[in-house]
Design an enzyme around this catalytic site. Structure first.
Site, PDB file in Angstrom:
ATOM      1  N   LYS A 151       0.789  -1.091  -0.183  1.00 36.44           N
ATOM      2  CA  LYS A 151      -0.017   0.015   0.034  1.00 36.44           C
ATOM      3  C   LYS A 151       0.970   1.222  -0.090  1.00 36.44           C
ATOM      4  CE  LYS A 151      -4.003   1.668   2.343  1.00 36.44           C
ATOM      5  NZ  LYS A 151      -5.192   0.699   1.857  1.00 36.44           N
ATOM      6  N   ARG A 162      -3.362   2.845   8.833  1.00 39.42           N
ATOM      7  CA  ARG A 162      -3.558   1.435   8.205  1.00 39.42           C
ATOM      8  C   ARG A 162      -2.192   0.727   8.041  1.00 39.42           C
ATOM      9  NH1 ARG A 162      -8.558   2.709   4.616  1.00 39.42           N
ATOM     10  NH2 ARG A 162      -8.340   4.691   4.521  1.00 39.42           N
ATOM     11  N   GLY A 202      -8.421  -7.385   4.901  1.00 35.15           N
ATOM     12  CA  GLY A 202      -8.975  -7.547   6.241  1.00 35.15           C
ATOM     13  C   GLY A 202      -8.208  -8.168   7.144  1.00 35.15           C
ATOM     14  N   MET A 209      -5.685  -6.980   9.091  1.00 33.75           N
ATOM     15  CA  MET A 209      -4.819  -6.162  10.266  1.00 33.75           C
ATOM     16  C   MET A 209      -5.865  -5.128  10.396  1.00 33.75           C
ATOM     17  SD  MET A 209      -1.060  -6.904   9.727  1.00 33.75           S
ATOM     18  CE  MET A 209      -0.971  -6.453   8.203  1.00 33.75           C
ATOM     19  N   ARG A 242      -3.466  -1.099  -6.626  1.00 34.95           N
ATOM     20  CA  ARG A 242      -2.714  -2.300  -6.418  1.00 34.95           C
ATOM     21  C   ARG A 242      -2.919  -3.248  -7.686  1.00 34.95           C
ATOM     22  NH1 ARG A 242      -5.491  -4.762  -1.204  1.00 34.95           N
ATOM     23  NH2 ARG A 242      -7.517  -4.731  -2.295  1.00 34.95           N
ATOM     24  N   HIS A 256     -16.333  -9.238   1.352  1.00 36.04           N
ATOM     25  CA  HIS A 256     -14.995 -10.096   1.882  1.00 36.04           C
ATOM     26  C   HIS A 256     -15.220 -11.569   1.213  1.00 36.04           C
ATOM     27  CE1 HIS A 256     -12.997 -12.689   4.595  1.00 36.04           C
ATOM     28  NE2 HIS A 256     -12.406 -11.995   4.675  1.00 36.04           N
ATOM     29  N   SER A 288      13.557 -42.428 -15.096  1.00 31.93           N
ATOM     30  CA  SER A 288      12.158 -41.798 -14.813  1.00 31.93           C
ATOM     31  C   SER A 288      12.303 -41.684 -13.498  1.00 31.93           C
ATOM     32  CB  SER A 288      11.015 -42.376 -15.599  1.00 31.93           C
ATOM     33  OG  SER A 288       9.921 -41.619 -15.095  1.00 31.93           O
ATOM     34  N   CYS A 312       7.925 -38.797 -13.157  1.00 34.28           N
ATOM     35  CA  CYS A 312       6.663 -39.234 -13.387  1.00 34.28           C
ATOM     36  C   CYS A 312       6.038 -39.294 -12.039  1.00 34.28           C
ATOM     37  CB  CYS A 312       6.659 -40.530 -14.314  1.00 34.28           C
ATOM     38  SG  CYS A 312       7.467 -41.969 -13.210  1.00 34.28           S
ATOM     39  N   TYR A 352      12.022 -34.179 -19.615  1.00 31.82           N
ATOM     40  CA  TYR A 352      10.526 -33.879 -19.481  1.00 31.82           C
ATOM     41  C   TYR A 352      10.168 -34.131 -18.226  1.00 31.82           C
ATOM     42  CZ  TYR A 352      10.031 -39.034 -19.358  1.00 31.82           C
ATOM     43  OH  TYR A 352      10.251 -40.424 -18.784  1.00 31.82           O
TER      44      TYR A 352
HETATM   45  C1  PEP Z   1       6.453 -42.992  -8.220  1.00 33.74           C
HETATM   46  O1  PEP Z   1       6.720 -43.594  -7.422  1.00 33.74           O
HETATM   47  O2  PEP Z   1       6.676 -41.969  -8.228  1.00 33.74           O
HETATM   48  C2  PEP Z   1       5.940 -43.479  -9.345  1.00 33.74           C
HETATM   49  C3  PEP Z   1       5.537 -42.604 -10.112  1.00 33.74           C
HETATM   50  O3  PEP Z   1       5.200 -44.614  -9.023  1.00 33.74           O
HETATM   51  P1  PEP Z   1       4.063 -45.061  -8.376  1.00 33.74           P
HETATM   52  O4  PEP Z   1       3.232 -43.784  -7.970  1.00 33.74           O
HETATM   53  O5  PEP Z   1       3.056 -45.906  -9.302  1.00 33.74           O
HETATM   54  O6  PEP Z   1       4.552 -45.826  -7.215  1.00 33.74           O
END
Ligand code: PEP
Ligand code: MG
Length: 892
Positions: free
Chosen positions: A26, A96, A105, A107, A352, A468, A777, A844, A864
């Site tokens: 502010k 303020r 809201g 403070m 803001r 609010h 992975s 993954c 990836y």
């Molecule tokens: C993991 O362990 O991150 C994974 C992708 O395999 P899962 O979740 O199937 O054990």
């Protein structure tokens, strides 16, 4: 010597917008507006460093602060031509809080500070309005007593109600100057009674009291909870803004309001906001009077009959509209501003960057880029990836029947069903039990945020689009219907009545925050259509992104969704999900409970055609994009039959006695299945399982390559490897399956065999494992579980406490523990690539869809990320932002 106070006003300022850390949001923006010549009442900001000093030194101010505040007051006096405590021309100020991040809201604020029995006469003389003078004075006593002296509002409200009933008044507006004056002395009597000392008359004493209260409010429970929910560090502290009062309630040539430079719900380039004539700022947000619209368009769209500011105060509106454009150009972002008109003079009280819905964030980013105000890359950085989530959320199926109970304001978009509760505490209790709840309140206040956070949606019977409930719900991404006036709520009975129909606690309702509808029962939802802007943003993101984004998918539906969201392959196909189909589970059970290899092979033969079909479909949908298939991973324990009936079924299919099945099931059950007979341990002990899966994969790849004309390159992934030897043994099985299929079909395809890195040993021995693995992975779900020694399934009970106590900042299963688990990922990436340059690296685990973790993956140089299909767009955007962040760092 530190500078503790920064002044602003009269077209000048000592601070600037970029000094938010020091001046709070502010204060920094007040300074900026003043510096660019916008009309801002003069004032000064006491810095956040004073707050830090205050808490570090047993709540003592720095020694030089008194003189600096005196100089600040003199600065305001000089610009405003009034004197603090002056009997004839008194300067009144507001005090303020203003932290680095906005905490709406959370403070405390004190207005009209500087009034006493002497200065009130000056205010009356200068305003020519005794009623206004005494009303201002009693508002001040009430606010100050509440915020600074700790005497609750209701004591004063009761005195006001008593006076009204004595006089036979219904409305506050019926009170005359003498009535307010009488109330002032009653208020002061109440303070004397409660505290045993009089209300402070000395403006300087008042000022220091208020400054202290603002600093103290940084540590009040509401603020602490808010910070926890919004990841705001305590160490930031708050600033205090002391500013000359301007009055929007001095008559009909006065007004106050709030405005957004564009529509914060849709992002449309229309001026958007509400105002009230002859009112103080608090009246607009508190929902006590119904605010009027700024523009005729806004008024018409909302079917309001009250005059728009554009009609009622055309000159003031034109000036405000001019400032709207100045601010947008200057800040290069949509602004949320507060203004007051005192006697036909417009004053800006705040600006803001405006909070906005995800749809608006997207539209505004794209529009600003098209308008040339920002670059494509800035547009990419402007949209919070997590916000995209809301765009992808379900909306009500337009064809589903709905019993509309009433319609309120469409305060925050999205749709949700849940069971009605009437208090924030109930919402939290019910949610803890796993119930989906809709929080219903007359209006919400900052105390309710815990309950709002766990609710699926929020319904209020009072308050406008800037109330609010509306503002907070929009920020949280919760659907909200606000100000549904025909809802009558009875807190005592825990029931609401909507046009004669009673809805009790626990009944299910549905809210459509996009239309404002309140609907009885549950209504089915569908996925929204994504706009062209969404595609544009994704294109711009893809242009700067380095990381590829794949999806975790095994069903054809998931794979199609993933592709439609732009997934560039499948990073994890969990084959076990295919086994739980009712037609197949029986064979799976037969397989695991078999006494010998022959028995297992018999069951596997039945499973093979199913698996092959699954993979043909996946390969066909993915059209030559990479598909990583993970061989069977879950604990065998998960497949065990539990009921007698299940066991009989298995016995019949296998042609064995049910007793044998029962004893096999008992023998196979494990007490720590997550660390038991699972992952590649299955393949090591029963190679024929992996053999069957590999054959199904290769046969499917051959078939799909022929059918689609695209060469399928399957990536076969071995789970839960800890040693190179495990991988090598499994690779032999896979390679043999490949030779068998290629020999039989006369078609030879490329394929890759890789491993998941999801055990600390595998991460540490990655250099050696990479000699056999063609890709890694990172299975960060298991890697987190095994590194932290915290069970994935049992952590919920205590992780919240762990987060609250700051042991882990975030849930490590949602956002990667970058220091611990992350270091293992880095080690594995480094060692793996040292052995095999160009080793393909992906992630993954669930973290693959979490923006902060994606940043980490970018920095670690992974190829990836793979995440659930609905998070693919989030990952694409987060990956782009990570790439831009990295570029920016590189340039430093
Ligand atoms: C993991 O362990 O991150 C994974 C992708 O395999 P899962 O979740 O199937 O054990
Ligand atoms: Mg795993």
């Amino acid at each position: 010597m530190s500078k503790w106070v920064y002044t602003f006003g009269d077209g000048r300022a000592e601070g600037r917008a970029e000094m938010k850390n020091l001046l709070g949001g502010k204060g920094a923006n007040l300074a900026e507006m003043s510096a660019i010549g916008l009309p801002v009442p003069a004032g000064f900001t006491i810095t956040t460093e004073v707050c830090t000093h205050y808490y570090a030194n047993g709540r003592q101010y720095p020694a030089e602060l008194t003189a600096a505040v005196e100089a600040g007051i003199a600065h305001i006096e000089q610009i405003m031509g009034a004197g603090f405590g002056n009997a004839t021309n008194p300067l009144l100020v507001s005090v303020r809080s203003g932290a680095r991040a906005s905490m709406p809201g959370m403070m405390d604020t004190v207005l009209n500070l500087g009034l006493n029995d002497v200065t009130v006469a000056g205010l009356i003389a200068s305003s020519g309005d005794a009623r206004f003078g005494w009303d201002s004075y009693r508002r001040f006593i009430q606010m100050y007593s509440d915020v600074v002296l700790g005497i609750d509002h209701h004591h004063f409200e009761e005195l006001l109600e008593d006076l009204k009933s004595d006089r036979g008044y219904d409305l506050d507006t019926e009170l005359q100057a003498d009535d307010w004056k009488e109330l002032v002395s009653a208020y002061k009597g109440k303070v004397q009674e409660k505290l045993g000392r009089p209300f402070p008359d000395d403006p300087r004493e008042q000022l220091w009291g208020a400054v202290g209260a603002v600093f103290s409010s940084w540590m009040n429970q509401r603020a602490i909870t808010y910070r926890r929910l919004h990841d705001i560090p305590e160490s930031w502290g708050t600033a205090v803004n002391v500013q000359a009062m301007v009055f929007g309630n001095m008559g009909d040539d006065c007004a106050t309001g709030v405005a957004f430079t564009r529509d914060p719900s849709t992002g449309e380039n229309v001026f958007y906001g509400e105002y009230l004539i002859n009112a103080q700022g608090e009246d607009v947000v508190a929902g006590i009077r119904t605010p009027q619209h700024l523009t005729v368009v806004g008024k018409d769209r909302n079917h309001s009959t009250l005059p728009a500011m554009e009609e009622a105060m055309p000159e003031m509106f034109a000036e405000l509209d001019r400032i709207r454009h100045v601010l947008e150009k200057h800040y290069r972002d949509m602004q949320d501003m507060e203004f007051t008109i005192q006697r036909n003079k417009l004053w800006m009280l705040q600006t803001r960057n405006g909070k906005r819905t995800s749809a608006a964030a997207l539209k505004i980013a794209i529009d600003f880029a098209h308008e040339g105000l920002i670059s494509h890359q800035e547009a990419v950085l402007r949209v919070d990836p997590a916000q995209l989530d809301q765009l992808l959320h379900p909306m009500l199926d337009p064809n589903a029947p709905r019993t509309i109970l009433t319609t309120g304001l469409p305060a925050s978009p999205g749709a949700a069903s849940g069971r009605v509760v009437f208090t924030a505490e109930d919402a939290e209790d019910w949610a803890r039990r796993g119930e989906k709840v809709i929080l219903v309140r007359i209006e919400t206040s900052p105390e309710d945020i815990g309950g709002m956070h766990v609710a699926e949606g929020i319904l209020t019977s009072r308050g406008g689009m800037t109330s609010h409930a509306a503002v907070v719900a929009r920020g949280m991404g919760r659907p909200c219907v606000a100000g549904a006036g025909s809802v009558r709520i009875n807190y005592a009975e825990k029931v609401m009545t909507i046009l004669g129909r009673e809805i009790k606690e626990g009944d299910t309702v549905t809210l459509d925050g996009s239309s404002g509808q309140v609907i009885a029962g549950e209504v089915p939802t569908i996925q929204p259509e994504l706009t062209g802007d969404f595609g544009t943003l994704m294109e711009w993101a893809d242009a700067v992104r380095r990381l590829k984004v794949r999806a975790n998918a095994e069903t054809p539906t998931d794979a199609r969704t993933a592709r439609s969201f732009g997934a560039e392959g499948i990073g994890l196909c969990r084959t076990e999900h295919m086994f739980f189909d009712p037609k197949r589970i029986i064979h799976v059970r037969q397989m695991i409970l078999a006494q010998d290899e022959a028995g297992r092979r018999q069951a596997l033969d039945k499973l093979l055609p199913y698996q092959r079909e699954d993979f043909v479909e996946l390969f066909t949908i993915m059209q030559g994009l990479p598909v990583t298939i993970r061989l069977l991973d879950p604990p065998l324990h998960e497949f065990l039959p539990h009921t007698e009936e299940d066991m009989r079924e298995v016995a019949e299919a296998a042609g064995v006695d049910v007793k044998a099945v029962r004893s096999a099931a008992i023998a196979l059950s494990e007490s720590n299945p997550m660390l038991g007979h699972r992952g590649c341990r299955l393949g090591v002990t029963y190679p024929e399982i992996y053999e069957m899966q590999a054959i199904a994969i290769f046969e499917a790849a051959v078939q799909a390559s022929k059918a689609t004309g695209q060469t399928v390159v399957p990536e076969i992934m071995i789970p839960l490897v800890a040693t190179r030897r495990e991988l090598d043994l499994m690779k032999v099985v896979v390679d043999a399956a490949a030779s068998k299929v290629f020999g039989a079909t006369g078609v030879t395809l490329d394929y890759a065999v890789g491993t998941m890195i999801e055990l600390p040993r595998a991460a540490l021995r990655a250099g050696e494992i990479a000699e056999s693995a063609e890709f890694f992975s990172f299975g960060t779900n298991d890697l987190t579980q095994t590194t932290l020694g915290i069970s994935r399934d049992d952590s919920a009970h205590f992780l919240e406490t762990y987060q609250r106590k700051g042991i882990y900042e975030k849930d490590p299963f949602a956002s990667l523990d970058q220091e611990g688990v992350g270091e293992l990922v880095q080690i594995a990436a480094e060692r793996g690539r040292k052995t095999r340059a160009g080793l393909k690296l992906g992630i993954c685990g669930e973290h693959g869809g979490d923006p902060a973790s994606i940043h980490f993956c970018e920095q670690t140089g992974l190829d990836y990320v793979s995440c659930s299909p609905f998070r693919v767009p989030i990952a694409r955007l987060a990956a782009a932002q990570a790439a831009l962040g990295k570029a920016a760092e590189g340039q430093k």
